[in-house]
Design a protein around this motif. Structure first.
Motif: not given
Length: 147
Positions: A52, A56, A60, A122-123, A125-127, A129-130
């Motif tokens: 991950k 990510s 990024a 960015v979406i 990367a956030a998806y 990672f989180f």
């Protein structure tokens, strides 16, 4: 007139050559960014379950690349328009221009698409990672033999 004096005709020819070259570059920049960002997205998607952090980081970096692309296109557009303005002044009544136009320029269109790519990255990367599920740890193969 001295042999080494630069005339307006010389300036016109040189600037016209620059515009021709810049126009050629303009239509190569968009595919270049598309390939680079798309390649990063492909590799990031292939790493989503395996690592991950790497996935990510790749998303990024794709966002950073897209934002840098917007800056590159802004500077390019400024220089390109300055050359076109000079050439239009030289050409006078014979100038060919589409200014002003209600439609966005090629540079603005590419910038818009790069902004969309940055937001999407960015979406992504956030998806990853989180929110993305993690792959279960691999289990060691059993050393017992079946009866």
């Amino acid at each position: 007139m001295a042999d080494d004096e630069i005339t307006k005709k010389d300036i016109y020819r040189e600037q016209y050559a620059h515009v021709r070259s810049m126009n050629d570059i303009l239509y190569k920049v968009a595919p270049l960014f598309s390939v680079a960002i798309g390649g990063l997205w492909y590799f990031a998607a292939s790493q989503m379950r395996a690592d991950k952090v790497i996935a990510s980081g790749l998303f990024a970096f794709a966002a950073l690349l897209a934002v840098c692309g917007v800056n590159v296109m802004e500077r390019f557009g400024t220089a390109f328009n300055a050359y076109l303005d000079n050439l239009n002044e030289f050409d006078g009544d014979y100038r060919v221009t589409i200014k002003p136009s209600r439609r966005p320029s090629t540079v603005k269109t590419i910038q818009f698409l790069l902004i969309v790519a940055a937001v999407t990255s960015v979406i992504g990367a956030a998806y990853v990672f989180f929110a993305s599920p993690t792959m279960p740890a691999a289990t060691a193969p059993s050393t017992q033999r079946a009866p």
